[in-house]
Design a protein around this motif. Sequence first.
Motif, PDB file in Angstrom:
ATOM      1  N   ALA A  82       7.940 -65.644  60.932  1.00 38.82           N
ATOM      2  CA  ALA A  82       8.411 -65.426  59.470  1.00 38.82           C
ATOM      3  C   ALA A  82       7.847 -66.521  58.580  1.00 38.82           C
ATOM      4  O   ALA A  82       7.492 -67.439  58.795  1.00 38.82           O
ATOM      5  N   SER A  83       7.149 -65.553  57.659  1.00 36.73           N
ATOM      6  CA  SER A  83       6.669 -66.371  56.315  1.00 36.73           C
ATOM      7  C   SER A  83       7.588 -66.013  55.285  1.00 36.73           C
ATOM      8  O   SER A  83       7.876 -65.080  54.889  1.00 36.73           O
ATOM      9  N   ALA A  84       7.594 -67.114  54.342  1.00 37.08           N
ATOM     10  CA  ALA A  84       8.305 -67.088  53.046  1.00 37.08           C
ATOM     11  C   ALA A  84       7.261 -66.448  52.101  1.00 37.08           C
ATOM     12  O   ALA A  84       7.570 -66.024  50.823  1.00 37.08           O
ATOM     13  N   LEU A  85       5.886 -66.089  52.334  1.00 43.48           N
ATOM     14  CA  LEU A  85       5.053 -65.531  51.375  1.00 43.48           C
ATOM     15  C   LEU A  85       5.556 -64.156  51.087  1.00 43.48           C
ATOM     16  O   LEU A  85       6.001 -63.511  51.770  1.00 43.48           O
ATOM     17  N   ARG A  86       4.917 -63.585  49.981  1.00 40.00           N
ATOM     18  CA  ARG A  86       5.192 -62.295  49.474  1.00 40.00           C
ATOM     19  C   ARG A  86       4.032 -61.533  50.053  1.00 40.00           C
ATOM     20  O   ARG A  86       4.407 -60.259  50.009  1.00 40.00           O
ATOM     21  N   VAL A  87       3.015 -61.957  50.387  1.00 44.08           N
ATOM     22  CA  VAL A  87       2.105 -60.872  50.982  1.00 44.08           C
ATOM     23  C   VAL A  87       1.666 -61.365  52.572  1.00 44.08           C
ATOM     24  O   VAL A  87       1.752 -62.423  52.954  1.00 44.08           O
ATOM     25  N   ALA A  88       1.600 -60.241  53.272  1.00 39.09           N
ATOM     26  CA  ALA A  88       1.083 -60.595  54.638  1.00 39.09           C
ATOM     27  C   ALA A  88      -0.077 -61.429  54.759  1.00 39.09           C
ATOM     28  O   ALA A  88      -0.975 -61.252  54.125  1.00 39.09           O
TER      29      ALA A  88
END
Length: 122
Positions: free
Chosen positions: A96-102
């Motif tokens: 899981a990443s907190a970024l907005r874009v994959a």
Amino acid sequence: QLVESGGGLVEAGGSLRLSCAASGRAFSSYVMGWFRQAPGKEREFVAAINWSAGNTIYVDSVKGRFTISRDNTKNTVYLQMDSLKPEDTAVYYCAASALRVASTLEYNYVFWGQGTQVTVSS
């Protein structure tokens, strides 16, 4: 916490569906990704999906064979793997990443599951 399931042994040409169940209310806002690590090799990016499922990205070797999807009501992300090949054999990790874009970059992912083994026989 991320928990993968669905791995196993399958013949070449077969299919498997991996699931990754996430705990926590923030799941729907995270980019979710799948990575894999084959014996003796570094972990590599496989696929990722943004929070709305409107953006998906794949490594070239799985395009047209794997599909990533998510169900935010169930806090679960899936990896449907079709036309499996022996070279797909690896431990598959959900992240899981907190970024907005994959993202394809491993260091952008802050939470990781324990992995599930996928073995494709020839």
